[in-house]
Design a protein around this motif. Structure first.
Motif, PDB file in Angstrom:
ATOM      1  N   GLY A  74      11.717  47.488  24.893  1.00  0.00           N
ATOM      2  CA  GLY A  74      13.350  46.144  25.434  1.00  0.00           C
ATOM      3  C   GLY A  74      12.707  44.695  24.543  1.00  0.00           C
ATOM      4  O   GLY A  74      13.956  44.243  24.615  1.00  0.00           O
ATOM      5  N   ALA A  75      12.228  45.162  23.951  1.00  0.00           N
ATOM      6  CA  ALA A  75      11.718  42.527  23.896  1.00  0.00           C
ATOM      7  C   ALA A  75      12.096  42.926  22.204  1.00  0.00           C
ATOM      8  O   ALA A  75      11.714  42.666  21.122  1.00  0.00           O
ATOM      9  N   LEU A  76      13.312  43.747  21.865  1.00  0.00           N
ATOM     10  CA  LEU A  76      13.824  43.932  20.197  1.00  0.00           C
ATOM     11  C   LEU A  76      14.330  43.021  19.168  1.00  0.00           C
ATOM     12  O   LEU A  76      13.691  42.272  18.599  1.00  0.00           O
ATOM     13  N   ALA A  77      14.869  42.129  19.970  1.00  0.00           N
ATOM     14  CA  ALA A  77      14.963  40.836  19.698  1.00  0.00           C
ATOM     15  C   ALA A  77      14.086  39.440  19.223  1.00  0.00           C
ATOM     16  O   ALA A  77      13.716  39.401  17.724  1.00  0.00           O
ATOM     17  N   GLU A  78      13.134  39.711  20.197  1.00  0.00           N
ATOM     18  CA  GLU A  78      12.036  38.778  20.245  1.00  0.00           C
ATOM     19  C   GLU A  78      10.911  39.154  18.331  1.00  0.00           C
ATOM     20  O   GLU A  78      10.753  38.630  17.584  1.00  0.00           O
ATOM     21  N   ALA A  79      10.928  41.006  19.110  1.00  0.00           N
ATOM     22  CA  ALA A  79      10.214  41.455  17.431  1.00  0.00           C
ATOM     23  C   ALA A  79      10.448  41.344  16.239  1.00  0.00           C
ATOM     24  O   ALA A  79      10.133  41.097  15.495  1.00  0.00           O
ATOM     25  N   GLN A  80      11.721  41.469  16.185  1.00  0.00           N
ATOM     26  CA  GLN A  80      12.825  41.036  14.608  1.00  0.00           C
ATOM     27  C   GLN A  80      12.371  39.916  14.546  1.00  0.00           C
ATOM     28  O   GLN A  80      12.443  39.659  12.883  1.00  0.00           O
ATOM     29  N   VAL A  81      12.102  39.046  15.745  1.00  0.00           N
ATOM     30  CA  VAL A  81      12.407  37.417  14.518  1.00  0.00           C
ATOM     31  C   VAL A  81      10.680  36.425  14.472  1.00  0.00           C
ATOM     32  O   VAL A  81      10.360  35.687  13.895  1.00  0.00           O
ATOM     33  N   ALA A  82       9.816  36.985  14.927  1.00  0.00           N
ATOM     34  CA  ALA A  82       8.715  36.585  15.700  1.00  0.00           C
ATOM     35  C   ALA A  82       7.755  36.885  14.163  1.00  0.00           C
ATOM     36  O   ALA A  82       7.639  37.132  14.057  1.00  0.00           O
ATOM     37  N   GLU A  83       6.986  34.802  14.348  1.00  0.00           N
ATOM     38  CA  GLU A  83       5.757  35.116  13.222  1.00  0.00           C
ATOM     39  C   GLU A  83       4.620  35.630  13.674  1.00  0.00           C
ATOM     40  O   GLU A  83       5.142  36.414  14.489  1.00  0.00           O
ATOM     41  N   PRO A  84       3.919  36.344  12.467  1.00  0.00           N
ATOM     42  CA  PRO A  84       3.164  36.502  12.559  1.00  0.00           C
ATOM     43  C   PRO A  84       2.120  36.748  14.046  1.00  0.00           C
ATOM     44  O   PRO A  84       2.069  37.658  14.522  1.00  0.00           O
ATOM     45  N   TYR A  85       1.846  35.930  13.888  1.00  0.00           N
ATOM     46  CA  TYR A  85       1.023  35.438  15.435  1.00  0.00           C
ATOM     47  C   TYR A  85       1.603  36.171  16.586  1.00  0.00           C
ATOM     48  O   TYR A  85       0.437  36.275  17.132  1.00  0.00           O
ATOM     49  N   ARG A  86       2.894  35.465  16.534  1.00  0.00           N
ATOM     50  CA  ARG A  86       3.807  35.721  18.093  1.00  0.00           C
ATOM     51  C   ARG A  86       3.697  37.704  18.640  1.00  0.00           C
ATOM     52  O   ARG A  86       3.755  38.228  19.008  1.00  0.00           O
ATOM     53  N   LEU A  87       3.937  38.038  17.302  1.00  0.00           N
ATOM     54  CA  LEU A  87       3.593  40.280  16.981  1.00  0.00           C
ATOM     55  C   LEU A  87       2.511  39.904  17.638  1.00  0.00           C
ATOM     56  O   LEU A  87       2.781  40.921  18.383  1.00  0.00           O
ATOM     57  N   ILE A  88       1.763  39.922  17.299  1.00  0.00           N
ATOM     58  CA  ILE A  88       0.405  40.348  17.620  1.00  0.00           C
ATOM     59  C   ILE A  88       0.166  40.144  19.011  1.00  0.00           C
ATOM     60  O   ILE A  88      -0.281  40.983  19.890  1.00  0.00           O
ATOM     61  N   GLN A  89       0.553  38.780  19.783  1.00  0.00           N
ATOM     62  CA  GLN A  89       0.519  38.107  20.990  1.00  0.00           C
ATOM     63  C   GLN A  89       1.567  39.642  21.973  1.00  0.00           C
ATOM     64  O   GLN A  89       0.693  39.878  22.456  1.00  0.00           O
ATOM     65  N   MET A  90       2.208  39.498  21.312  1.00  0.00           N
ATOM     66  CA  MET A  90       2.952  41.045  22.167  1.00  0.00           C
ATOM     67  C   MET A  90       2.991  42.161  21.846  1.00  0.00           C
ATOM     68  O   MET A  90       2.717  43.216  22.858  1.00  0.00           O
ATOM     69  N   LEU A  91       2.064  42.851  20.252  1.00  0.00           N
ATOM     70  CA  LEU A  91       1.451  44.096  20.840  1.00  0.00           C
ATOM     71  C   LEU A  91       0.123  43.887  22.126  1.00  0.00           C
ATOM     72  O   LEU A  91       0.295  45.382  22.545  1.00  0.00           O
ATOM     73  N   PHE A  92      -0.411  43.051  22.207  1.00  0.00           N
ATOM     74  CA  PHE A  92      -1.467  42.987  23.315  1.00  0.00           C
ATOM     75  C   PHE A  92      -0.691  43.218  24.465  1.00  0.00           C
ATOM     76  O   PHE A  92      -1.250  43.835  25.149  1.00  0.00           O
ATOM     77  N   GLU A  93       0.470  41.801  24.501  1.00  0.00           N
ATOM     78  CA  GLU A  93       0.862  42.033  25.825  1.00  0.00           C
ATOM     79  C   GLU A  93       2.193  43.654  25.861  1.00  0.00           C
ATOM     80  O   GLU A  93       1.642  44.624  26.880  1.00  0.00           O
ATOM     81  N   GLY A  94       1.947  44.760  25.084  1.00  0.00           N
ATOM     82  CA  GLY A  94       3.060  45.844  25.068  1.00  0.00           C
ATOM     83  C   GLY A  94       1.498  46.803  25.055  1.00  0.00           C
ATOM     84  O   GLY A  94       1.896  47.598  26.326  1.00  0.00           O
ATOM     85  N   ALA A  95       0.626  46.249  24.820  1.00  0.00           N
ATOM     86  CA  ALA A  95      -0.365  47.376  25.260  1.00  0.00           C
ATOM     87  C   ALA A  95      -0.978  46.914  26.555  1.00  0.00           C
ATOM     88  O   ALA A  95      -1.125  48.296  27.526  1.00  0.00           O
ATOM     89  N   LEU A  96      -1.095  46.127  26.894  1.00  0.00           N
ATOM     90  CA  LEU A  96      -1.556  46.078  28.480  1.00  0.00           C
ATOM     91  C   LEU A  96      -0.244  46.573  29.364  1.00  0.00           C
ATOM     92  O   LEU A  96      -0.842  47.344  30.664  1.00  0.00           O
ATOM     93  N   GLU A  97       0.835  46.099  29.164  1.00  0.00           N
ATOM     94  CA  GLU A  97       2.233  47.030  29.824  1.00  0.00           C
ATOM     95  C   GLU A  97       1.751  48.754  29.301  1.00  0.00           C
ATOM     96  O   GLU A  97       1.926  49.342  30.944  1.00  0.00           O
ATOM     97  N   ARG A  98       1.920  48.750  28.512  1.00  0.00           N
ATOM     98  CA  ARG A  98       1.631  50.052  28.846  1.00  0.00           C
ATOM     99  C   ARG A  98       0.136  51.122  29.995  1.00  0.00           C
ATOM    100  O   ARG A  98       0.690  51.677  30.604  1.00  0.00           O
ATOM    101  N   ILE A  99      -0.656  50.873  29.131  1.00  0.00           N
ATOM    102  CA  ILE A  99      -1.894  50.972  30.313  1.00  0.00           C
ATOM    103  C   ILE A  99      -1.827  50.712  31.860  1.00  0.00           C
ATOM    104  O   ILE A  99      -1.811  51.631  32.503  1.00  0.00           O
TER     105      ILE A  99
END
Length: 136
Positions: free
Chosen positions: A17-42
């Motif tokens: 559900g974070a599609l909009a942010e992921a589409q415009v995020a810079e690489p640094y923020r994308l990595i943060q989002m991946l960490f957050e996504g992994a934590l959420e799924r766990i």
């Protein structure tokens, strides 16, 4: 650190559900989002495990593994070989522990991986703003 191997993990995050942010995020923020996504799924997988929802548990752990493997795939082994080698081994360990958590219904393994991800994320979050473009 950002490259084609990121696509699978980014796609997993986009499905959250974070599609909009992921589409415009810079690489640094994308990595943060991946960490957050992994934590959420766990976290969702742990709740599903505790409720006996085997299908949801397996789905969320599988998606967390995909994200961890995407983080692993984009490590820059040329820029910082020692650090990337250590992270590679840690990501491999986390993927294995997630798989074991799924098979053995082990919430402690999920907690262990969450703790490791939070530790890596804290280091990532502490990168000074002027260095963030280089980190991506």
């Amino acid at each position: 650190m950002y490259g084609p191997g990121m696509n699978r993990g980014v796609n997993q995050y986009r499905q959250s559900g974070a599609l909009a942010e992921a589409q415009v995020a810079e690489p640094y923020r994308l990595i943060q989002m991946l960490f957050e996504g992994a934590l959420e799924r766990i976290a969702v997988a742990k709740g599903a495990m505790q409720q006996g929802n085997v299908a949801l548990k397996g789905e969320k752990i599988g998606k967390a593994i995909d994200i961890v493997e995407a983080l692993r795939a984009v490590l820059d082994h040329k820029h910082s070989p020692e650090l990337s080698g250590n992270l590679d081994a840690l990501y491999e360990y986390m993927s294995r522990r997630l798989l074991e958590a799924n098979v053995q219904n082990d919430p402690a393994a999920l907690d262990e991986v969450s703790s490791l991800i939070r530790e890596i994320k804290a280091g990532w979050d502490d990168i000074p703003p002027q260095e963030r473009r280089k980190a991506g």
